[in-house]
Design an enzyme around this catalytic site. Structure first.
Site, short mmCIF file in Angstrom:
data_model
loop_
_atom_site.label_atom_id
_atom_site.label_comp_id
_atom_site.label_asym_id
_atom_site.label_seq_id
_atom_site.Cartn_x
_atom_site.Cartn_y
_atom_site.Cartn_z
N ASP A 1 27.62 29.10 -35.80
CA ASP A 1 28.13 27.87 -36.38
C ASP A 1 27.04 27.22 -37.22
O ASP A 1 25.86 27.51 -37.06
CB ASP A 1 28.56 26.91 -35.26
N ALA B 1 25.36 23.45 -38.88
CA ALA B 1 24.93 22.17 -38.31
C ALA B 1 24.73 21.18 -39.43
O ALA B 1 24.50 21.56 -40.58
CB ALA B 1 23.63 22.35 -37.51
N GLU C 1 33.66 22.87 -30.58
CA GLU C 1 32.42 23.60 -30.89
C GLU C 1 31.50 23.60 -29.69
O GLU C 1 30.91 24.63 -29.34
CB GLU C 1 31.72 22.95 -32.10
N LYS D 1 25.98 17.91 -34.91
CA LYS D 1 27.14 18.59 -35.46
C LYS D 1 28.34 17.64 -35.40
O LYS D 1 28.29 16.62 -34.74
CB LYS D 1 27.45 19.86 -34.66
N GLY E 1 33.49 24.69 -40.51
CA GLY E 1 32.81 24.06 -41.63
C GLY E 1 32.53 25.04 -42.75
O GLY E 1 32.87 26.23 -42.66
#
EC number: 5.3.1.6
Length: 224
Positions: A85, A87, A107, A98, A33
């Site tokens: 990562d 969210a 993920e 997510k 992302g």
């Protein structure tokens, strides 16, 4: 500060947090992302400080390789010290939604392997109750209608995400209008529906640390 500037700030904070704990044998798990992309770009400045990365999507793998960072298959790695990562939402217990980028299954797998899961997000992602952001559910294509009917029984309003095929060859249902007061229970309930691969609730394995970008600077939050 713009949203992108906040994302850049938390991405840099995540690099600053993990860098002293990395060595030449370390492999880092990397999410997918826009915020994760900022993390990749910041991490690439220190690519000699660690061995390589495990990617949670094909897009992330390509970006890592573009920076000259070796990408390993998860099956070839015995342990991951960190998974970093973004969210779509987080509550105060660091339960997450997510999967806005449709990479939720990979993920979740990489997060499960990592010793420490660091979530990086801008302040807009911290919410009192999860569910304003539609909950993504990855579904085997032939089960789409069946799964949708079961999600309606759970109180949701599932919408097929048109034109999206996951890296695993599956489809996404986005579930609207859920007030997720018990994310651990709902994650298990949805995952028990035949045809569901997984859903975007990260509650059985929440984040360990949330680095939150605010106009006043980056805040570090641990689960309440």
């Amino acid at each position: 500060m713009t949203q992108d500037q906040l994302k850049q700030a938390v991405a840099q904070a995540a690099v600053d947090f993990i860098l002293p704990k990395l060595d030449e044998k370390s492999v880092v798990g990397v999410g997918t992302g826009s915020t994760a992309n900022f993390f990749i770009d910041a991490l690439a400045q220190h690519k000699t400080a660690f061995d390589g990365a495990v990617a949670s999507s094909e897009a992330t793998a390509q970006r890592l390789k573009g920076h000259g960072i070796p990408v390993y298959e998860l099956n070839s790695v015995s342990e991951l010290e960190f998974y970093v990562d973004g969210a779509d939402e987080s509550d105060a217990h660091l339960n997450l939604i997510k999967g806005g980028g449709a990479a939720l299954t990979r993920e979740k797998i990489v997060a499960a392997v990592a010793k420490t899961f660091i979530c990086i997000a801008d302040a807009s992602k911290l919410v009192p109750v999860l569910g304003a952001f539609p909950l993504p559910v990855e579904v085997i294509p032939m089960a789409r209608s069946h799964v949708a009917r079961q999600l309606v029984k759970l109180g949701g309003d599932p919408v097929y995400r048109e034109g999206v095929v996951t890296d695993n060859g599956n489809v996404i249902l986005d579930v609207y209008n859920l007030q997720i007061t018990n994310p651990v229970e709902l994650e298990a309930q949805i995952n028990a529906i035949v045809g569901v691969v997984t859903n975007g609730l990260f509650a059985a394995r929440p984040a360990d640390l949330l680095l939150l970008g605010t106009p006043e600077g980056v805040k570090s939050l641990k689960a309440e």
